[in-house]
Write a protein that holds these residues in place. Sequence first.
Motif, PDB file in Angstrom:
ATOM      1  N   LEU A   1       0.836  -1.208   0.000  1.00 49.05           N
ATOM      2  CA  LEU A   1       0.000   0.000   0.000  1.00 49.05           C
ATOM      3  C   LEU A   1       0.870   1.256   0.000  1.00 49.05           C
ATOM      4  O   LEU A   1       0.615   2.207  -0.750  1.00 49.05           O
ATOM      5  N   ASN A   2       1.926   1.224   0.811  1.00 48.22           N
ATOM      6  CA  ASN A   2       2.853   2.360   0.869  1.00 48.22           C
ATOM      7  C   ASN A   2       3.498   2.611  -0.480  1.00 48.22           C
ATOM      8  O   ASN A   2       3.580   3.749  -0.949  1.00 48.22           O
TER       9      ASN A   2
ATOM     10  N   GLN B   1     -11.540 -10.694  12.832  1.00 44.25           N
ATOM     11  CA  GLN B   1     -12.657 -10.311  13.690  1.00 44.25           C
ATOM     12  C   GLN B   1     -13.594 -11.506  13.917  1.00 44.25           C
ATOM     13  O   GLN B   1     -14.045 -11.756  15.033  1.00 44.25           O
TER      14      GLN B   1
ATOM     15  N   LEU C   1      -8.701  -8.334   8.043  1.00 45.96           N
ATOM     16  CA  LEU C   1      -9.226  -7.805   9.300  1.00 45.96           C
ATOM     17  C   LEU C   1     -10.571  -8.434   9.644  1.00 45.96           C
ATOM     18  O   LEU C   1     -10.809  -8.813  10.802  1.00 45.96           O
ATOM     19  N   SER C   2     -11.425  -8.562   8.647  1.00 43.00           N
ATOM     20  CA  SER C   2     -12.744  -9.127   8.957  1.00 43.00           C
ATOM     21  C   SER C   2     -12.615 -10.617   9.306  1.00 43.00           C
ATOM     22  O   SER C   2     -13.359 -11.135  10.142  1.00 43.00           O
TER      23      SER C   2
ATOM     24  N   ALA D   1       0.992   3.981  -2.961  1.00 41.25           N
ATOM     25  CA  ALA D   1       0.682   5.390  -2.704  1.00 41.25           C
ATOM     26  C   ALA D   1       1.815   6.277  -3.198  1.00 41.25           C
ATOM     27  O   ALA D   1       1.593   7.343  -3.787  1.00 41.25           O
TER      28      ALA D   1
ATOM     29  N   ILE E   1      -6.534  -6.115   2.832  1.00 38.09           N
ATOM     30  CA  ILE E   1      -6.405  -5.750   4.251  1.00 38.09           C
ATOM     31  C   ILE E   1      -7.758  -5.877   4.951  1.00 38.09           C
ATOM     32  O   ILE E   1      -7.861  -6.427   6.048  1.00 38.09           O
ATOM     33  N   ASN E   2      -8.790  -5.371   4.288  1.00 40.39           N
ATOM     34  CA  ASN E   2     -10.132  -5.457   4.860  1.00 40.39           C
ATOM     35  C   ASN E   2     -10.538  -6.913   5.076  1.00 40.39           C
ATOM     36  O   ASN E   2     -11.127  -7.255   6.107  1.00 40.39           O
TER      37      ASN E   2
ATOM     38  N   VAL F   1      -6.170  -2.572  -0.453  1.00 37.67           N
ATOM     39  CA  VAL F   1      -7.118  -2.178   0.598  1.00 37.67           C
ATOM     40  C   VAL F   1      -8.116  -3.310   0.840  1.00 37.67           C
ATOM     41  O   VAL F   1      -8.441  -3.638   1.989  1.00 37.67           O
TER      42      VAL F   1
ATOM     43  N   TYR G   1      -3.950  -0.506  -5.829  1.00 41.02           N
ATOM     44  CA  TYR G   1      -4.124   0.101  -4.501  1.00 41.02           C
ATOM     45  C   TYR G   1      -5.432  -0.385  -3.879  1.00 41.02           C
ATOM     46  O   TYR G   1      -5.484  -0.801  -2.733  1.00 41.02           O
ATOM     47  N   GLU G   2      -6.491  -0.334  -4.693  1.00 41.89           N
ATOM     48  CA  GLU G   2      -7.795  -0.792  -4.199  1.00 41.89           C
ATOM     49  C   GLU G   2      -7.744  -2.261  -3.810  1.00 41.89           C
ATOM     50  O   GLU G   2      -8.351  -2.677  -2.821  1.00 41.89           O
TER      51      GLU G   2
END
Lengths: 134, 137
Positions: free
Chosen positions: A16-17, A128, A124-125, A20, A120-121, A117, A113-114
């Motif tokens: 991601l870095n 969770q 994370l989910s 960007a 990562i999402n 993201v 990039y998308e």
Amino acid sequence: MKNLLDNSLRVHQAALNTQAYRQQLLASNIANADTPHYKARDIDFRSALQGVLDGRSGALALATTARGHMSGVQSNPLERFVKYRQELQSAVDGNTVNMDVERAAFAENSIHYEASVTFINGLLSGMQRAISGQ
Amino acid sequence: MSMLNVFNIAGSALNAQSVRLNTTASNLANADSVVAEDGQPYRAKQVVFAARPVVGGSKDAVGVQVTQVVESAAPMRLVYEPNNPAANADGYVEMPNVNVVEEMVNMISASRSYQNNVEVMNTARTLLQRTLQIGAQ
């Protein structure tokens, strides 16, 4: 101990870095499409990401013995992977921005990039769900 | 942060291109102005772009700056109009050195570049919004 989440996020964070940073370079190229003598720049994503993950991005320590000496410290660790783009068609004013190439690269980089993201999402989910025991 | 620099870069380009568009508009509007403010015929103006790092960004964040506005050195257009009060002894009137075709090309180029940079900004905005929503369910 580095936990599982850290380890699995690390590569995506680095990606991601890098994306960007690349977006910024491509935006500079597009912005300077009409500036005389501007040379288009880009980074090779694969080698930059590999370099960041290998930790080959540390700033070089240079001894500065006079006021005019450069510190050798890069403002961004990705800076050392920046290269000038190979000229496809020469322009009289010395500008090497090819708008088609830049726009294609910009669109491609945005998608990447998308994607990062989204990864990562997803991670994370997933975490969770694991935590809440579902 | 790199993504926020994109706004500064594209913004500086938008500013530069709109100055260029303004200049083109003045040139086209004054293509037939025999007498400008200083009493002389109007001279075509051109902007000079230079690549400059954006304020607050790293040196990789290269934006555009209009460093100066120069007057065209092209010879004035001479039109034979002996009855015009502005005519010289030989009956020629000095008209502005505006090249209308060149200005039209400049206008199209400026507006295309402007559009490109607006698109860059829109994309950066979308990506930033996605970034801010990381982890939100």
